[in-house]
Design a protein around this motif. Sequence first.
Motif, PDB file in Angstrom:
ATOM      1  N   ALA A 142      83.859  39.799  55.769  1.00 54.23           N
ATOM      2  CA  ALA A 142      82.786  39.358  56.668  1.00 54.23           C
ATOM      3  C   ALA A 142      81.446  39.954  56.241  1.00 54.23           C
ATOM      4  N   SER A 143      81.333  40.288  54.960  1.00 55.18           N
ATOM      5  CA  SER A 143      80.125  40.961  54.469  1.00 55.18           C
ATOM      6  C   SER A 143      78.938  40.016  54.289  1.00 55.18           C
ATOM      7  N   HIS A 144      79.196  38.715  54.208  1.00 55.27           N
ATOM      8  CA  HIS A 144      78.114  37.747  54.026  1.00 55.27           C
ATOM      9  C   HIS A 144      77.318  37.612  55.320  1.00 55.27           C
ATOM     10  N   ARG A 145      76.052  37.333  55.179  1.00 50.36           N
ATOM     11  CA  ARG A 145      75.173  37.229  56.345  1.00 50.36           C
ATOM     12  C   ARG A 145      75.538  36.056  57.254  1.00 50.36           C
ATOM     13  N   PHE A 146      75.984  34.940  56.644  1.00 51.00           N
ATOM     14  CA  PHE A 146      76.217  33.719  57.422  1.00 51.00           C
ATOM     15  C   PHE A 146      77.682  33.305  57.540  1.00 51.00           C
ATOM     16  N   TYR A 147      78.507  33.693  56.570  1.00 56.34           N
ATOM     17  CA  TYR A 147      79.860  33.144  56.480  1.00 56.34           C
ATOM     18  C   TYR A 147      80.921  34.239  56.433  1.00 56.34           C
ATOM     19  N   GLN A 190      84.018  41.489  44.155  1.00 59.69           N
ATOM     20  CA  GLN A 190      83.175  42.325  44.992  1.00 59.69           C
ATOM     21  C   GLN A 190      82.963  41.634  46.326  1.00 59.69           C
ATOM     22  N   PRO A 191      82.530  42.350  47.357  1.00 59.50           N
ATOM     23  CA  PRO A 191      82.285  41.706  48.655  1.00 59.50           C
ATOM     24  C   PRO A 191      81.316  40.543  48.513  1.00 59.50           C
ATOM     25  N   TRP A 192      81.630  39.454  49.198  1.00 64.75           N
ATOM     26  CA  TRP A 192      80.821  38.241  49.108  1.00 64.75           C
ATOM     27  C   TRP A 192      79.356  38.512  49.453  1.00 64.75           C
ATOM     28  N   GLY A 193      79.131  39.357  50.422  1.00 70.62           N
ATOM     29  CA  GLY A 193      77.767  39.645  50.857  1.00 70.62           C
ATOM     30  C   GLY A 193      76.920  40.384  49.833  1.00 70.62           C
ATOM     31  N   THR A 194      77.553  41.003  48.842  1.00 67.35           N
ATOM     32  CA  THR A 194      76.820  41.724  47.800  1.00 67.35           C
ATOM     33  C   THR A 194      76.660  40.908  46.527  1.00 67.35           C
ATOM     34  N   SER A 195      77.119  39.658  46.549  1.00 70.05           N
ATOM     35  CA  SER A 195      77.062  38.815  45.353  1.00 70.05           C
ATOM     36  C   SER A 195      75.624  38.499  44.952  1.00 70.05           C
ATOM     37  N   ASP A 196      75.344  38.645  43.661  1.00 66.68           N
ATOM     38  CA  ASP A 196      74.023  38.300  43.135  1.00 66.68           C
ATOM     39  C   ASP A 196      73.924  36.819  42.770  1.00 66.68           C
ATOM     40  N   THR A 197      75.066  36.139  42.694  1.00 67.03           N
ATOM     41  CA  THR A 197      75.064  34.742  42.259  1.00 67.03           C
ATOM     42  C   THR A 197      75.091  33.757  43.423  1.00 67.03           C
ATOM     43  N   CYS A 198      75.564  34.187  44.599  1.00 65.85           N
ATOM     44  CA  CYS A 198      75.671  33.287  45.754  1.00 65.85           C
ATOM     45  C   CYS A 198      74.286  32.838  46.212  1.00 65.85           C
ATOM     46  N   THR A 199      74.119  31.540  46.385  1.00 66.28           N
ATOM     47  CA  THR A 199      72.837  30.975  46.822  1.00 66.28           C
ATOM     48  C   THR A 199      72.790  30.723  48.323  1.00 66.28           C
ATOM     49  N   ARG A 200      73.880  31.034  49.032  1.00 69.13           N
ATOM     50  CA  ARG A 200      73.982  30.833  50.481  1.00 69.13           C
ATOM     51  C   ARG A 200      73.886  29.364  50.880  1.00 69.13           C
ATOM     52  N   CYS A 201      74.259  28.474  49.964  1.00 76.19           N
ATOM     53  CA  CYS A 201      74.132  27.038  50.236  1.00 76.19           C
ATOM     54  C   CYS A 201      75.165  26.536  51.238  1.00 76.19           C
ATOM     55  N   GLY A 202      76.325  27.188  51.300  1.00 71.39           N
ATOM     56  CA  GLY A 202      77.362  26.797  52.244  1.00 71.39           C
ATOM     57  C   GLY A 202      78.241  25.647  51.803  1.00 71.39           C
ATOM     58  N   LYS A 203      78.078  25.163  50.578  1.00 68.89           N
ATOM     59  CA  LYS A 203      78.909  24.042  50.117  1.00 68.89           C
ATOM     60  C   LYS A 203      80.387  24.418  50.108  1.00 68.89           C
ATOM     61  N   CYS A 204      80.687  25.632  49.698  1.00 70.12           N
ATOM     62  CA  CYS A 204      82.079  26.076  49.651  1.00 70.12           C
ATOM     63  C   CYS A 204      82.703  26.061  51.043  1.00 70.12           C
ATOM     64  N   HIS A 215      81.681  29.475  59.286  1.00 67.75           N
ATOM     65  CA  HIS A 215      80.450  30.061  59.783  1.00 67.75           C
ATOM     66  C   HIS A 215      80.762  31.203  60.754  1.00 67.75           C
ATOM     67  N   LYS A 216      79.955  32.237  60.715  1.00 69.00           N
ATOM     68  CA  LYS A 216      80.141  33.354  61.640  1.00 69.00           C
ATOM     69  C   LYS A 216      79.930  32.935  63.094  1.00 69.00           C
ATOM     70  N   THR A 217      79.188  31.880  63.316  1.00 68.07           N
ATOM     71  CA  THR A 217      78.888  31.453  64.684  1.00 68.07           C
ATOM     72  C   THR A 217      79.993  30.617  65.316  1.00 68.07           C
ATOM     73  N   LYS A 218      81.042  30.310  64.558  1.00 71.61           N
ATOM     74  CA  LYS A 218      82.078  29.417  65.065  1.00 71.61           C
ATOM     75  C   LYS A 218      83.259  30.191  65.640  1.00 71.61           C
ATOM     76  N   ALA A 219      83.757  29.716  66.774  1.00 68.65           N
ATOM     77  CA  ALA A 219      84.933  30.310  67.409  1.00 68.65           C
ATOM     78  C   ALA A 219      86.125  29.377  67.215  1.00 68.65           C
ATOM     79  N   VAL A 220      87.210  29.644  67.923  1.00 71.66           N
ATOM     80  CA  VAL A 220      88.443  28.861  67.784  1.00 71.66           C
ATOM     81  C   VAL A 220      88.183  27.377  67.987  1.00 71.66           C
ATOM     82  N   ALA A 221      88.631  26.567  67.021  1.00 72.11           N
ATOM     83  CA  ALA A 221      88.573  25.098  67.056  1.00 72.11           C
ATOM     84  C   ALA A 221      87.158  24.530  66.945  1.00 72.11           C
ATOM     85  N   GLU A 222      86.163  25.348  66.581  1.00 70.88           N
ATOM     86  CA  GLU A 222      84.782  24.864  66.528  1.00 70.88           C
ATOM     87  C   GLU A 222      84.298  24.523  65.121  1.00 70.88           C
TER      88      GLU A 222
END
Length: 241
Positions: A142-147, A190-204, A215-222
């Motif tokens: 859960a190290s990424h800012r958004f995901y 390495q932790p996803w949040g420390t990646s230098d290559t991730c563009t935070r595009c969210g395609k993955c 997404h960090k903002t999503k709960a069960v079934a959302e």
Amino acid sequence: MKRPFKTRIKTLKIDGIDVGAREDETLLELAQENDIFIPTLCHLEGVHDIGGCRLCLVEVKGTNKLLPACMTYAEEGMEVTTNSERLQMYRRQVLDLLFSERNHVCSVCVSNGHCELQWLAGKLGISHVGVPYLYPQLSVDASHRFYIYDPNRCILCTRCVRVCDEIEGAHTWDVMGRGTDCLIISDLNQPWGTSDTCTRCGKCVQVCPTGALFHKTKAVAEMEKRRDFLPYLRTMREGRK
């Protein structure tokens, strides 16, 4: 890798139906064009196929081998069967193994009701898993800012790896290990949040068929996924070459 485009048309039968196909067309593409259902989890329109999930296996007259529809090109005079007792048995076994290898608990998953693995289980009549569960204890990233990346829900389809490499051009994701020890990793594990290559595009996140990426903002079934942008981005990317 797809063959170079050719206009020559081949004729063959799929489930007794006469169809015409280009030489560069796979049996899976041909079946989808003719509204013939073949299950798959690793296939994703817009990126290359790898034949990894083995759910799209079909029977071809003249060979005892089951062939992956996503990696088998149409040939003149082929007679293809996409749904038989043998194929149903193999597909249910594949789903059994996918469920048992990781920790897929639908009732507490963010993708409950929007999960391709869950949908296919219902489609193919899976009511229980017939092999022992492995119950791995894998750390959630859960190290990424958004995901968030939860490997306990990953089925190793490598959609995230391919879309990150072929569409976004970042190649943040890759595969480490072998067999049941395989893991999707970011950069050099390495932790996803420390990646230098991730563009935070969210395609993955959008192409993941389960709740392994969300997404960090999503709960069960959302967590609903949208991947209609892929063919368009693929076309634009190829047009710039």
